[in-house]
Motif scaffolding. Structure first.
Motif, PDB file in Angstrom:
ATOM      1  N   PHE A  58       0.840  -1.200   0.000  1.00  0.00           N
ATOM      2  CA  PHE A  58       0.000   0.000   0.000  1.00  0.00           C
ATOM      3  C   PHE A  58       0.870   1.243   0.000  1.00  0.00           C
ATOM      4  CE2 PHE A  58      -2.811   3.239   1.756  1.00  0.00           C
ATOM      5  CZ  PHE A  58      -3.999   2.985   1.091  1.00  0.00           C
ATOM      6  N   ASN A  65      -0.269   8.887   0.876  1.00  0.00           N
ATOM      7  CA  ASN A  65      -1.307   8.614   1.869  1.00  0.00           C
ATOM      8  C   ASN A  65      -0.652   8.210   3.187  1.00  0.00           C
ATOM      9  OD1 ASN A  65      -3.556   7.917   3.309  1.00  0.00           O
ATOM     10  ND2 ASN A  65      -4.449   6.665   1.693  1.00  0.00           N
ATOM     11  N   ALA A  70      -6.955   4.705   6.612  1.00  0.00           N
ATOM     12  CA  ALA A  70      -7.166   4.343   5.207  1.00  0.00           C
ATOM     13  C   ALA A  70      -6.480   3.019   4.881  1.00  0.00           C
ATOM     14  CB  ALA A  70      -6.643   5.448   4.291  1.00  0.00           C
ATOM     15  N   LYS A  73      -8.494   0.209   6.622  1.00  0.00           N
ATOM     16  CA  LYS A  73      -9.774  -0.030   5.961  1.00  0.00           C
ATOM     17  C   LYS A  73      -9.567  -0.769   4.643  1.00  0.00           C
ATOM     18  CE  LYS A  73     -14.001   2.285   4.621  1.00  0.00           C
ATOM     19  NZ  LYS A  73     -14.735   3.551   4.575  1.00  0.00           N
ATOM     20  N   ALA A  74      -8.588  -0.334   3.868  1.00  0.00           N
ATOM     21  CA  ALA A  74      -8.315  -0.993   2.591  1.00  0.00           C
ATOM     22  C   ALA A  74      -7.837  -2.428   2.820  1.00  0.00           C
ATOM     23  CB  ALA A  74      -7.267  -0.206   1.808  1.00  0.00           C
ATOM     24  N   GLU A  77     -10.861  -4.646   3.806  1.00  0.00           N
ATOM     25  CA  GLU A  77     -11.701  -4.952   2.640  1.00  0.00           C
ATOM     26  C   GLU A  77     -11.017  -5.971   1.730  1.00  0.00           C
ATOM     27  OE1 GLU A  77     -12.420  -1.160   0.874  1.00  0.00           O
ATOM     28  OE2 GLU A  77     -13.854  -0.556   2.432  1.00  0.00           O
ATOM     29  N   ASN A  78      -9.708  -5.814   1.566  1.00  0.00           N
ATOM     30  CA  ASN A  78      -8.952  -6.737   0.722  1.00  0.00           C
ATOM     31  C   ASN A  78      -8.955  -8.143   1.348  1.00  0.00           C
ATOM     32  OD1 ASN A  78      -7.250  -7.873  -1.143  1.00  0.00           O
ATOM     33  ND2 ASN A  78      -5.714  -6.253  -1.026  1.00  0.00           N
TER      34      ASN A  78
END
Length: 140
Positions: A58, A65, A70, A73-74, A77-78
């Motif tokens: 990431f 970022n 963030a 959260k990513a 979800e992944n």
């Protein structure tokens, strides 16, 4: 229907103040035990093993970022979108870490049952030998 038993009872007093009183017969809470700093740390779960790798990728894809939320959260979800076969390598790594942890716990328990770490005893003996030599030189 009664509510759950708690150690404190809230009573409303005139003037809209709430006074907390301890119930009679409630057991006193004992002192909380402190965790031994020499004890081995618990191993990471498969999700956290996945997140270690995900954070690196990431940061490479989104270097600007800086938000921890963030990334988390990513990553969550992944992780949810991965199939069981895709999660398998992370689960295997987590199991290996768990086995290493269990071995470390056994060693730790044996050492603590013997009254301490044997390395500490050796270092104390070596220190006392050094101090004895200093005392002999001073007396000569």
């Amino acid at each position: 229907m009664r509510g759950p038993r708690t150690a404190l009872i809230a009573q409303k007093v005139a003037g809209a103040k709430i006074i907390l009183k301890k119930r009679k017969g409630e057991p006193k809470r004992g002192k909380q035990t402190t965790k031994d700093p020499n004890a081995p740390k618990r191993p990471a779960t498969a999700f956290f093993v996945f997140m270690e790798e995900f954070r690196k990728s990431f940061k490479e894809n989104f270097p600007d970022n800086k938000s921890v939320a963030a990334v988390t959260k990513a990553g969550g979800e992944n992780w949810k979108s991965l199939s069981d076969s895709e999660k398998a390598p992370y689960i295997d790594k987590a199991l290996k870490r768990k086995q290493e942890y269990e071995k470390a716990v056994e060693v730790y328990k044996k050492n603590s049952a013997l009254g301490g770490n044997r390395d500490d005893e050796q270092s104390e003996k070596s220190m006392s030998g050094v101090h004895d030599e200093d005392e002999q030189e001073a007396s000569s």
